[in-house]
Enzyme design. Structure first.
Site, PDB file in Angstrom:
ATOM      1  N   CYS A  83      10.018 -38.677  -8.263  1.00 16.97           N
ATOM      2  CA  CYS A  83       8.674 -39.235  -8.411  1.00 16.97           C
ATOM      3  C   CYS A  83       7.878 -39.193  -7.117  1.00 16.97           C
ATOM      4  O   CYS A  83       6.803 -39.765  -7.026  1.00 16.97           O
ATOM      5  CB  CYS A  83       8.723 -40.661  -8.939  1.00 16.97           C
ATOM      6  SG  CYS A  83       9.591 -41.817  -7.839  1.00 16.97           S
ATOM      7  N   TYR A 110      13.823 -34.264 -14.951  1.00 15.22           N
ATOM      8  CA  TYR A 110      12.359 -34.210 -14.978  1.00 15.22           C
ATOM      9  C   TYR A 110      11.798 -34.341 -13.574  1.00 15.22           C
ATOM     10  O   TYR A 110      12.479 -34.777 -12.640  1.00 15.22           O
ATOM     11  CB  TYR A 110      11.781 -35.310 -15.882  1.00 15.22           C
ATOM     12  CG  TYR A 110      11.947 -36.714 -15.360  1.00 15.22           C
ATOM     13  CD1 TYR A 110      11.007 -37.281 -14.487  1.00 15.22           C
ATOM     14  CD2 TYR A 110      13.045 -37.488 -15.726  1.00 15.22           C
ATOM     15  CE1 TYR A 110      11.163 -38.573 -14.002  1.00 15.22           C
ATOM     16  CE2 TYR A 110      13.202 -38.781 -15.249  1.00 15.22           C
ATOM     17  CZ  TYR A 110      12.266 -39.315 -14.386  1.00 15.22           C
ATOM     18  OH  TYR A 110      12.419 -40.581 -13.887  1.00 15.22           O
ATOM     19  N   SER A 153      15.644 -42.075  -9.898  1.00 13.16           N
ATOM     20  CA  SER A 153      14.409 -41.347  -9.609  1.00 13.16           C
ATOM     21  C   SER A 153      14.326 -41.194  -8.095  1.00 13.16           C
ATOM     22  O   SER A 153      14.307 -42.196  -7.369  1.00 13.16           O
ATOM     23  CB  SER A 153      13.182 -42.102 -10.134  1.00 13.16           C
ATOM     24  OG  SER A 153      12.009 -41.353  -9.883  1.00 13.16           O
ATOM     25  N   LYS A 188       0.833  -1.209   0.000  1.00 10.09           N
ATOM     26  CA  LYS A 188       0.000   0.000   0.000  1.00 10.09           C
ATOM     27  C   LYS A 188       0.869   1.262   0.000  1.00 10.09           C
ATOM     28  O   LYS A 188       0.646   2.194  -0.777  1.00 10.09           O
ATOM     29  CB  LYS A 188      -0.921   0.001   1.217  1.00 10.09           C
ATOM     30  CG  LYS A 188      -2.000   1.088   1.190  1.00 10.09           C
ATOM     31  CD  LYS A 188      -2.766   1.135   2.498  1.00 10.09           C
ATOM     32  CE  LYS A 188      -3.548  -0.137   2.754  1.00 10.09           C
ATOM     33  NZ  LYS A 188      -4.724  -0.259   1.870  1.00 10.09           N
ATOM     34  N   MET A 240      -5.785  -7.358   8.209  1.00  6.49           N
ATOM     35  CA  MET A 240      -5.302  -6.507   9.291  1.00  6.49           C
ATOM     36  C   MET A 240      -6.238  -5.312   9.446  1.00  6.49           C
ATOM     37  O   MET A 240      -7.301  -5.268   8.851  1.00  6.49           O
ATOM     38  CB  MET A 240      -3.855  -6.103   9.031  1.00  6.49           C
ATOM     39  CG  MET A 240      -2.899  -7.287   9.156  1.00  6.49           C
ATOM     40  SD  MET A 240      -1.183  -6.860   8.841  1.00  6.49           S
ATOM     41  CE  MET A 240      -1.194  -6.545   7.083  1.00  6.49           C
ATOM     42  N   ARG A 270      -3.686   2.904   8.438  1.00 10.98           N
ATOM     43  CA  ARG A 270      -3.945   1.642   7.741  1.00 10.98           C
ATOM     44  C   ARG A 270      -2.701   0.765   7.720  1.00 10.98           C
ATOM     45  O   ARG A 270      -1.582   1.267   7.674  1.00 10.98           O
ATOM     46  CB  ARG A 270      -4.368   1.906   6.281  1.00 10.98           C
ATOM     47  CG  ARG A 270      -5.605   2.751   6.100  1.00 10.98           C
ATOM     48  CD  ARG A 270      -5.773   3.068   4.616  1.00 10.98           C
ATOM     49  NE  ARG A 270      -6.852   3.995   4.343  1.00 10.98           N
ATOM     50  CZ  ARG A 270      -8.008   3.666   3.807  1.00 10.98           C
ATOM     51  NH1 ARG A 270      -8.245   2.414   3.495  1.00 10.98           N
ATOM     52  NH2 ARG A 270      -8.923   4.571   3.570  1.00 10.98           N
ATOM     53  N   ARG A 305      -3.042  -1.474  -5.959  1.00 11.06           N
ATOM     54  CA  ARG A 305      -2.200  -2.642  -5.752  1.00 11.06           C
ATOM     55  C   ARG A 305      -2.582  -3.674  -6.796  1.00 11.06           C
ATOM     56  O   ARG A 305      -3.670  -3.618  -7.379  1.00 11.06           O
ATOM     57  CB  ARG A 305      -2.382  -3.225  -4.347  1.00 11.06           C
ATOM     58  CG  ARG A 305      -3.792  -3.702  -4.050  1.00 11.06           C
ATOM     59  CD  ARG A 305      -3.941  -4.094  -2.592  1.00 11.06           C
ATOM     60  NE  ARG A 305      -5.322  -4.461  -2.276  1.00 11.06           N
ATOM     61  CZ  ARG A 305      -5.789  -4.607  -1.049  1.00 11.06           C
ATOM     62  NH1 ARG A 305      -4.997  -4.413  -0.020  1.00 11.06           N
ATOM     63  NH2 ARG A 305      -7.044  -4.958  -0.838  1.00 11.06           N
ATOM     64  N   HIS A 346      -2.028 -41.410   3.078  1.00 11.95           N
ATOM     65  CA  HIS A 346      -2.451 -42.306   1.993  1.00 11.95           C
ATOM     66  C   HIS A 346      -3.612 -41.704   1.214  1.00 11.95           C
ATOM     67  O   HIS A 346      -3.606 -41.664  -0.025  1.00 11.95           O
ATOM     68  CB  HIS A 346      -2.846 -43.670   2.566  1.00 11.95           C
ATOM     69  CG  HIS A 346      -3.382 -44.620   1.543  1.00 11.95           C
ATOM     70  ND1 HIS A 346      -4.739 -44.747   1.284  1.00 11.95           N
ATOM     71  CD2 HIS A 346      -2.753 -45.463   0.706  1.00 11.95           C
ATOM     72  CE1 HIS A 346      -4.895 -45.644   0.326  1.00 11.95           C
ATOM     73  NE2 HIS A 346      -3.720 -46.103  -0.039  1.00 11.95           N
ATOM     74  N   GLY A 369      -8.195  -7.267   4.006  1.00 10.92           N
ATOM     75  CA  GLY A 369      -9.122  -7.473   5.110  1.00 10.92           C
ATOM     76  C   GLY A 369      -8.557  -8.212   6.294  1.00 10.92           C
ATOM     77  O   GLY A 369      -9.250  -8.410   7.297  1.00 10.92           O
TER      78      GLY A 369
END
Length: 901
Positions: free
Chosen positions: A850, A870, A783, A26, A107, A96, A340, A455, A105
């Site tokens: 994985c 990957y 992996s 802000k 604080m 503020r 903002r 699980h 909203g």
């Protein structure tokens, strides 16, 4: 000397929009708008460092900061020729909050600070508008009383509504000045009753108390919860903005409003917002009055409306992002109070990013950084229709996103039975692998225990189903088939709804809607992501349906197929159990041969079923690699629980019911007792099973290669990668690899065709990571199984550590749950070490991950830094991983450019 207070006003500011770390979002926005010459009421910002010092100082304002903001206040008074507390020329200010990251909203705010009894009377006399004067006074007392003095807002509203009722009024604006004076008197009496003191009349005392209260609001419950949900650090602190008041409640020519430069729900390019005339900002956002669409402002004050459109268009172009703005019109003149970057939904984020790139506001690379990867969840799963009201019964962990509506069932078997004709939600204290068949048909899962990597959570994410886990308020009585939440009792067959994106458990049948994310702006964003990412993205999938879903969402292969999930099917489990019954240790060679023969006979029954499984996966992923993990879990998981067998046997014996059933149960208990381990996850599982019982590995390898050869004969390109789990020593892998290679040769000779394949291992033990150079001499790929690697690194059971993790995270021992976000300091270090040493032994070693971390954006960043090829994740997180990988590459590329420069 460090600066803690920054002034803005008179066309210039001491800060700018790049100083969000210092000024908060802000404050940085106010400074930037001031420097741009926009109509911004002047004021000053106390830096976030002041907030941190306030808490370090035992919740007391350091004198040097108080002295610095007093100097800024003197400057403000001189600029406006007004003075705080002077009835002749009074200055009123707002106080503020404003953190680095938007927390709307969460604080606290205080308006009209500086007013007191004398100033209210002076305002009334000088302006000839006593209603405005007293309305401003009563608003201030209410806000100050709530925020600073901790008096519940409801107690003030009771006095206010009582006066309206007494006068027979429906609208706040109907209250006359005398009514407001009576309300003020009631407010003051309430303050005296609650605090034992009169309401403070000295505006400078008011200001000091208000600034400290706004600092304290950084740790209020809702702000702390919001930060936790959005992974915002508690250490940042909030800035405090003190700004000269402008008044939207001065009559018919004054008003206030909030808006967005584009629709934050849909992303459409439209001027979006609401306003109220003769009101202050809280009236618009609190719901006390019904606001009017912002387009109506043009009819009331065309000049102000056109100026607002011009200013907000400039702001969007300047920030290159949708703006969330606040404004006030005081007696016809427009003032900007805030701008903002606006919060938006997932669909809106994608649309806005792509359209801004097409408009030339952003480059495609910048557009990629405008969408939070997790926001894509909202495009990939059925979601609740939020336009319809719902009754929330409880909240648990948002374990797997999306919405689910169904009838409650309490067992997996009941889920299968009922699920044939109607949608069901499986409710369990916690799920176990035996529940897999019920989980497959259920539309959603609710558990009272377990965490984000339980699980239930792991499996449902892989299935793309909604799951709320660890709902502590839910008492599950599986015996009576009842779910109790507070005083509400839900029975089998009753309807409930789950919102797996927020963890809400909802009474009855909620409305849902299906998204379609595979085309349009989503497809464009994903194309840009794929063009710029370095990490490949695969999916964890065990059945063709999941594999097809993964491919549809852009997966480049299967990074993990868990073969054990295939063994729980009803027609397979008896063969698995028959095989396990023959897993007995004996020194007698004849008995050993007999048991092996029995195991092989059972495995022979499973062979065609496994072959069919793998054929389906290869067919679905035609031309893409499929990594298949050989049997991993302890064998006892396929058998009834030891305690349950003991109870069943005791009951039969008590009833004197001897016979085949009792004999069978006793034999089964003998096997279960033989397999019983105190710590089965570190016992007989993974490659240890294949070493002790090599025929298990043989059967699975044969099924893999026969399926691959059958595919090749039908023109389907199969690319199998055989992964040996829980390897800790290179000799373990060598023994299992010899079996795989031998079986492959036998199958290729028999089938008359060959396929290319790889043999590799999961790195899921520190021992494996620390000997990666040796293991890579046998492994053609690594992996990382980061679920187990995290367990074994931390010495922590993921199934039993929920309470520990909550305490450790709340006390900041750990920054996050290490099973949800990959730990970079320890586990991440093992990833880097193993990857580096593995590639020193085998230059072209392929390395991936994985575990569940493969779909977490922060964890993907760790994987990219470690040099992995990957990541693999559940099918419905593939687009999230693709975007996160692209963002990581873009950021790393920018850092390299910056470092070089």
């Amino acid at each position: 000397m460090e600066k803690y207070v920054y002034f803005f006003g008179g066309g210039k500011a001491e800060g700018d929009g790049a100083m969000k770390d210092v000024l908060g979002g802000k404050g940085a926005g106010l400074a930037e708008m001031t420097n741009a010459g926009l109509p911004v009421p002047p004021g000053f910002t106390i830096a976030t460092s002041g907030c941190r010092l306030y808490f370090e100082n035992g919740n007391r304002m350091p004198e040097f900061i108080a002295s610095e903001y007093q100097q800024a206040l003197d400057w403000l008074e001189k600029l406006l020729a007004q003075e705080l507390g002077d009835p002749a020329r009074p200055l009123l200010v707002s106080v503020r909050s404003g953190a680095k990251f938007s927390m709307p909203g969460m604080m606290d705010t205080i308006l009209n600070l500086g007013i007191n009894d004398k100033i209210a009377e002076a305002f009334a006399a000088r302006t000839g508008n006593p209603r405005w004067a007293y309305d401003s006074d009563r608003r201030f007392i209410q806000m100050f009383g709530n925020v600073v003095l901790d008096i519940p807002k409801e107690e003030f509203e009771r006095i206010f509504d009582g006066q309206k009722k007494k006068r027979g009024f429906k609208l706040d604006t109907e209250l006359a000045p005398e009514d407001l004076k009576q309300i003020i008197a009631g407010y003051k009496s309430l303050v005296r009753k609650k605090t034992g003191k009169d309401f403070p009349q000295d505006p400078r005392v008011q200001l000091a108390m208000a600034i400290e209260a706004v600092f304290r609001s950084w740790y209020n419950e809702r702000a702390a919860t919001y930060r936790r949900m959005n992974k915002i650090s508690d250490d940042l602190g909030t800035a405090v903005n003190v700004q000269a008041m402008v008044f939207g409640n001065m009559g018919a020519t004054s008003g206030t409003g909030v808006g967005f430069t584009r629709n934050p729900a849909t992303g459409e390019k439209e001027f979006y917002g609401e306003f109220l005339m003769n009101a202050q900002g809280e009236d618009v956002v609190s719901g006390v009055r019904t606001p009017v669409h912002i387009s109506e402002l043009e009819k009331i004050n065309r000049a102000a409306y056109n100026q607002l459109r011009e200013i907000t268009t400039r702001l969007e172009k300047h920030y290159k992002d949708v703006q969330d703005f606040e404004f006030t019109i005081q007696e016809g003149k427009l003032y900007m109070l805030q701008t903002r970057n606006g919060k938006r939904t997932g669909p809106a984020a994608v649309k806005i990013a792509v359209e801004m790139a097409k408009e030339g506001l952003l480059t495609p690379l910048e557009a990629l950084l405008r969408v939070e990867p997790e926001q894509l969840n909202q495009l990939l799963h059925p979601v609740l229709d939020e336009s319809k009201p719902v009754k929330v019964l409880a909240k648990g962990l948002p374990a797997s996103p999306g919405a689910a509506v169904g009838r409650v069932v309490f067992t997996a078997d009941d889920a299968v039975t009922r699920g044939k004709t109607q949608p069901v939600i499986l409710v369990r204290a916690e799920t176990v692998p035996d529940d897999i068949h019920g989980m497959e048909v259920a539309v959603g899962i609710l558990t009272s225990r377990g965490g984000m990597t339980s699980h239930a959570a792991v499996v449902t994410r892989g299935m793309g189903k909604s799951c709320v886990a660890g709902c502590a308020e839910a008492e599950v009585d599986e015996k009576r088939k009842q779910l109790r939440i507070g005083s509400k009792v839900i029975k089998e067959g009753d309807w409930i709804s789950l919102d797996g994106s927020t963890g809400r458990v909802i009474e009855g049948k909620a409305s849902t809607r299906e998204p379609d994310p595979t085309s349009g702006d989503f497809a464009t964003l994903m194309k840009w992501a794929d063009e710029n990412r370095e990490l490949g993205v695969r999916a964890n999938a065990d059945i063709p349906r999941d594999a097809l879903a993964a491919r549809r969402y852009g997966a480049e292969g299967i990074g993990l197929c868990r073969t054990e999930h295939m063994f729980f099917a009803k027609e397979r489990l008896p063969h698995v159990q028959r095989m396990i019954m023959a897993c007995k240790d004996t020194a007698d060679a004849k008995e050993a041969a007999k048991y092996e023969k029995e195991r092989r006979a059972a495995l022979l029954k499973l062979l065609p079923m496994q072959r069919k499984d793998f054929f389906g996966l290869f067919e679905a992923m035609d031309g893409l690699p499929v990594t298949i993990r050989t049997l991993d879990p302890p064998l006892h998981e396929f058998l009834p629980k030891r305690e349950e067998l003991m109870v069943e046997i005791a009951v039969l014996e008590a009833k004197r019911q001897k016979g085949a059933k009792l004999s069978k149960l006793k034999r089964l208990l003998e096997v279960v007792e033989g397999l019983h381990e105190f710590n089965p996850m570190l016992g007989l599982r993974g490659c240890r099973l294949g070493i002790m019982y090599p025929e298990i590995t043989e059967m699975q390898a044969r099924a893999i290669f026969e399926a691959a050869c059958d595919c090749k004969k039908k023109g389907i390109e199969a690319k199998p990668e055989v992964m040996i789990p829980l390897v800790g020593d290179v000799k373990e892998l060598a023994l299992q690899k010899e079996i795989v290679n031998r079986v492959a040769s036998e199958v290729f000779k028999k089938k008359g065709v060959e396929v290319d394949y790889l043999v590799g291992t999961m790195i899921e033990l520190p021992a494996a990571a620390l000997s990666a150079g040796e293991i890579a001499r046998e492994a053609e790929f690594f992996s990382f199984g980061t679920n187990d690697l995290t367990q074994t690194t931390f010495g922590l059971s993921r199934d039993d550590c929920g309470k520990i993790i909550n305490v450790y995270v709340s006390q900041k021992i750990w920054p996050a749950d290490p099973f949800a976000v990959l730990d970079p300091k320890r586990v991440g270090r093992l990833l880097k070490l193993a990857t580096k040493e593995g590639r020193e032994s085998r230059a072209k070693l392929k390395v991936g991950i994985c575990g569940e971390h493969g779909g977490d954006p922060a964890s993907i960043e760790v994987c990219a830094e470690a040099g992995l090829d990957y990541v693999s994740c559940s099918p419905y997180r593939v687009p999230i991983a693709r975007l996160a990988a692209a963002q990581s590459a873009v950021k790393r590329s920018a850092e390299k450019v910056y470092t070089t420069a």
